[in-house]
Every structure is written in structure tokens, then in C-alpha cells.
Write a protein that holds these residues in place. Structure first.
Motif, PDB file in Angstrom:
ATOM      1  N   VAL A  39       5.767  24.141  26.435  1.00 51.45           N
ATOM      2  CA  VAL A  39       5.425  24.631  27.765  1.00 51.45           C
ATOM      3  C   VAL A  39       6.321  25.825  28.077  1.00 51.45           C
ATOM      4  CG1 VAL A  39       5.228  24.063  30.215  1.00 51.45           C
ATOM      5  CG2 VAL A  39       4.738  22.311  28.483  1.00 51.45           C
ATOM      6  N   ALA A  85       1.358  27.109  39.530  1.00 49.29           N
ATOM      7  CA  ALA A  85       2.216  26.114  38.897  1.00 49.29           C
ATOM      8  C   ALA A  85       3.360  25.727  39.831  1.00 49.29           C
ATOM      9  CB  ALA A  85       2.772  26.664  37.595  1.00 49.29           C
ATOM     10  N   VAL A 129       0.238  18.605  31.985  1.00 41.38           N
ATOM     11  CA  VAL A 129      -0.342  18.969  30.703  1.00 41.38           C
ATOM     12  C   VAL A 129      -1.279  17.847  30.271  1.00 41.38           C
ATOM     13  CG1 VAL A 129       0.105  19.425  28.266  1.00 41.38           C
ATOM     14  CG2 VAL A 129       1.654  20.328  30.002  1.00 41.38           C
ATOM     15  N   GLU A 165       4.251  15.533  32.153  1.00 35.01           N
ATOM     16  CA  GLU A 165       4.820  16.451  33.128  1.00 35.01           C
ATOM     17  C   GLU A 165       5.158  17.758  32.411  1.00 35.01           C
ATOM     18  OE1 GLU A 165       8.251  14.843  34.965  1.00 35.01           O
ATOM     19  OE2 GLU A 165       7.151  13.369  36.158  1.00 35.01           O
ATOM     20  N   ALA A 166       4.663  18.866  32.944  1.00 29.84           N
ATOM     21  CA  ALA A 166       4.921  20.148  32.289  1.00 29.84           C
ATOM     22  C   ALA A 166       6.393  20.517  32.328  1.00 29.84           C
ATOM     23  CB  ALA A 166       4.088  21.240  32.945  1.00 29.84           C
ATOM     24  N   GLU A 196      -2.044  27.932  33.208  1.00 30.46           N
ATOM     25  CA  GLU A 196      -2.259  27.374  34.551  1.00 30.46           C
ATOM     26  C   GLU A 196      -3.177  28.313  35.316  1.00 30.46           C
ATOM     27  OE1 GLU A 196      -2.478  25.023  37.384  1.00 30.46           O
ATOM     28  OE2 GLU A 196      -0.573  24.458  36.464  1.00 30.46           O
ATOM     29  N   VAL A 235       0.858  26.556  28.017  1.00 32.75           N
ATOM     30  CA  VAL A 235       1.142  25.486  27.059  1.00 32.75           C
ATOM     31  C   VAL A 235       0.486  25.840  25.732  1.00 32.75           C
ATOM     32  CG1 VAL A 235      -0.829  24.103  27.854  1.00 32.75           C
ATOM     33  CG2 VAL A 235       1.027  23.003  26.595  1.00 32.75           C
ATOM     34  N   LEU A 263      -3.883  22.757  31.278  1.00 32.87           N
ATOM     35  CA  LEU A 263      -2.753  22.696  32.203  1.00 32.87           C
ATOM     36  C   LEU A 263      -3.275  22.787  33.625  1.00 32.87           C
ATOM     37  CD1 LEU A 263       0.397  22.727  32.293  1.00 32.87           C
ATOM     38  CD2 LEU A 263       0.279  25.214  32.132  1.00 32.87           C
TER      39      LEU A 263
END
Length: 312
Positions: free
Chosen positions: A173, A155, A203, A216-217, A151, A163, A198
Motif C-alpha cells: 500500500v 483515502a 484493501v 486495513e490499508a 483509491e 495498492v 481499494l
């Protein structure tokens, strides 16, 4: 809309490897630096006037070590090698390829490197000096790592900021820190995930079937998918300040997309913004050259230049 700018010449072509282009965007007025791999060597260029070119060759590590089994770290301009690490090959059958693939800086002080065995090595980088150490080994993958991304912004809470992807298509993740923590594991669905990125808790993953999938992370839930390319996706990148997504593939196309999230409904959307055909070229690398996504660069297999594009 984007238009083609002056390209950067290479002494050798780019190899047909996933994500075979990296861009370092230094803070301040310094121009971006771009690098691409050919065989065991790496070409490092400056995007500024003169397009200075440096060729980096691998260190030969004594006796039984071959250059392909090393992870090497250099100063940002490529002038000094500060650290090298030999991969452990003792547990691999003689006929099995051993390599490092996928790399990302994470958590402000760590560099994560993927391996052919599915392990992710976490290197702890000191603020000064060259006392680099392997602080942790992440062991969730069972197949060769293909790509790693961190990221670049902030985040969301609980979403994770790293990731990792592998040849089977599995994604993991992680939250970085003194101890890396697994936040979610996204199972494979029968297709290699060759490139991943990311952004803002989302993601974005590119696959061998030409699809881009958005997850969705935090939870690993699939939120959107698009049939982005006709052939294997080789590169993804995101502009952290705007959420623009760049994709490049074997089909000779590079696409720019816009990612967005609705703060009320938490829906994740992807919209197409631009298409660029790199005629008769298997695209193997594509990266934005600035955090806003106003310019990007492209490499292609057997192409002895780095192509550059900027917004009109």
C-alpha cells in the motif's frame, strides 16, 4: 437484484487474463467505454446507442522489440496513440516471459504500470501535451505484478491511496505524490493475489483459492475474509460512492457484496447482496459501469460479447 441487459458484441473473444475488462466512466452525459483484450489487440466499445467498436492493434517497435513488450497510451476514444514505452528486457533470461500487467491512474497525474519483474513504473502525465516521463520505479515486489488499484474516493489520513499485488500474494500500500511512499506491506500466505481494489481505507483482495480478504490499508491488518468463490478469482471492482464490491471467478459466478465500516468501532464488514451465474463461462473480467454500482459488465474466456446487468 440485477437483471441482464442487452450485451455488446465483440469481433473476437476475451482472453483468459486476470481483470480482462476495463470501464472508463466519463464525467457528464457521455456513455461509458469498455475494453477487453484478445491476443495482442484490444477491443474498445461505447456503451451508448450504436455500440461503436474500435480495434486497437499494438505498435511494432523497430528491430528487436515485439508488441508484447510495450506499454501504450491512447486518447480516451482510442483515436490517437499519445505515448509508448518499451520494457527493458536486457536483464531477463531468454526463457523468462517479459510483460506488463496491472495498471491504475493515481494521484491525479500518475499512471502506474506493473511488470513481470515485480517493478512498478510510475508515469508522470502532463496536463497538456505528450511529454510523458517515467518519474519513479517502485521496487518492493519480488514477483510478477498481477494487479494495481487506486483509491477512487478520498483515502483516510495515513491510509495510502494505491495498492499493488503480485503472483506470490504480497500486497503493498502506497501514498502517492512527488515521491511515492510505502505505507504497509501485507505478506503472502501461499496463494496468488490475482485482483485487488481499494475503498475508504480498506484493501479488498481476491485470491486463487477463491477467498476475498479485507485489510486495513494503513496497517495491513486482516479484518475479514470470506470464501467467496469455488475457484480462482479473476476480477474485483468497487463502486466508490456506495462501497459495493463486485467479484468474478473461474466458477462462472459473479457476486455483488456490500462493504461497510463502523465509525465507532472501526469494524469492517462484508455482506452478500447478489449472485449471477454466467453459465458455462470462465469469467475473466467484471466491472461496475457507474460509481453507484447500479450496473456492471462481465467478460468471459472465449465469449464473443460483453454481458451487461443493471439493478431492477
Amino acid at each position: 437484484m440485477y437483471r441482464k441487459d442487452k450485451s455488446l458484441p465483440l469481433r473476437s473473444s476475451s482472453a483468459a487474463l486476470y481483470n480482462n475488462l476495463s470501464v472508463l466512466r466519463p464525467a457528464g452525459p457521455q456513455p461509458a467505454r469498455l475494453c477487453t483484450v484478445h491476443g495482442p489487440g484490444l477491443s474498445l466499445l461505447s456503451a451508448g446507442p450504436g455500440a461503436a467498436l474500435r480495434q486497437l492493434q499494438p505498435k511494432e517497435g523497430g528491430s528487436a522489440l515485439s508488441a508484447s513488450l510495450l506499454t501504450q497510451m491512447y486518447e480516451a476514444d482510442g483515436s490517437i496513440m499519445v505515448y509508448w514505452h518499451a520494457l527493458d528486457v536486457s536483464e531477463h533470461p531468454p526463457a523468462q516471459a517479459v510483460f506488463a500487467r496491472g495498471i491504475a491512474a493515481a494521484g491525479g497525474r500518475f499512471i502506474c504500470v506493473g511488470t513481470s519483474s515485480g517493478l512498478v513504473l510510475v508515469f508522470d502525465i502532463p496536463p497538456k501535451g505528450t511529454n510523458v516521463t517515467v518519474s519513479q520505479v517502485l521496487e518492493q515486489h519480488r514477483d510478477a505484478i498481477t494487479d494495481i488499484a487506486a483509491e477512487l474516493g478520498r483515502a483516510p489520513d495515513g491510509a495510502g491511496d494505491l495498492v499493488t499485488a503480485d503472483d506470490a500474494g504480497t500486497l503493498c500500500v502506497w501514498s502517492t505524490g512527488e515521491e511515492f511512499t510505502l505505507r504497509s506491506k501485507i505478506p503472502a500466505f501461499g496463494c496468488t493475489c490475482s485482483s485487488v481494489t481499494l475503498w475508504n481505507g480498506v484493501v479488498a483482495a481476491g485470491y486463487g483459492n477463491g477467498q476475498i480478504r479485507l485489510y486495513e490499508a494503513a496497517s495491513g491488518v486482516l479484518r475479514a475474509e470470506v470464501n467467496a468463490h469455488a475457484r480462482w478469482i479473476y476480477a474485483l471492482d468497487v463502486a466508490p460512492q456506495t462501497g459495493k464490491l463486485l467479484s468474478g471467478a473461474e466458477d462462472s459466478f459473479v457476486h455483488v457484496w456490500q462493504l461497510s465500516t463502523d465509525p465507532d468501532t472501526e469494524d469492517i464488514e462484508i455482506q452478500h447482496r447478489h449472485a449471477e451465474c454466467v453459465t458455462d463461462t470462465q469469467v475473466c473480467g467484471a466491472r461496475f459501469c457507474d460509481p453507484q454500482g447500479d450496473s456492471f459488465a462481465v467478460t468471459g474466456y472465449d465469449l464473443s460479447e460483453i454481458l451487461r446487468y443493471s439493478r431492477v
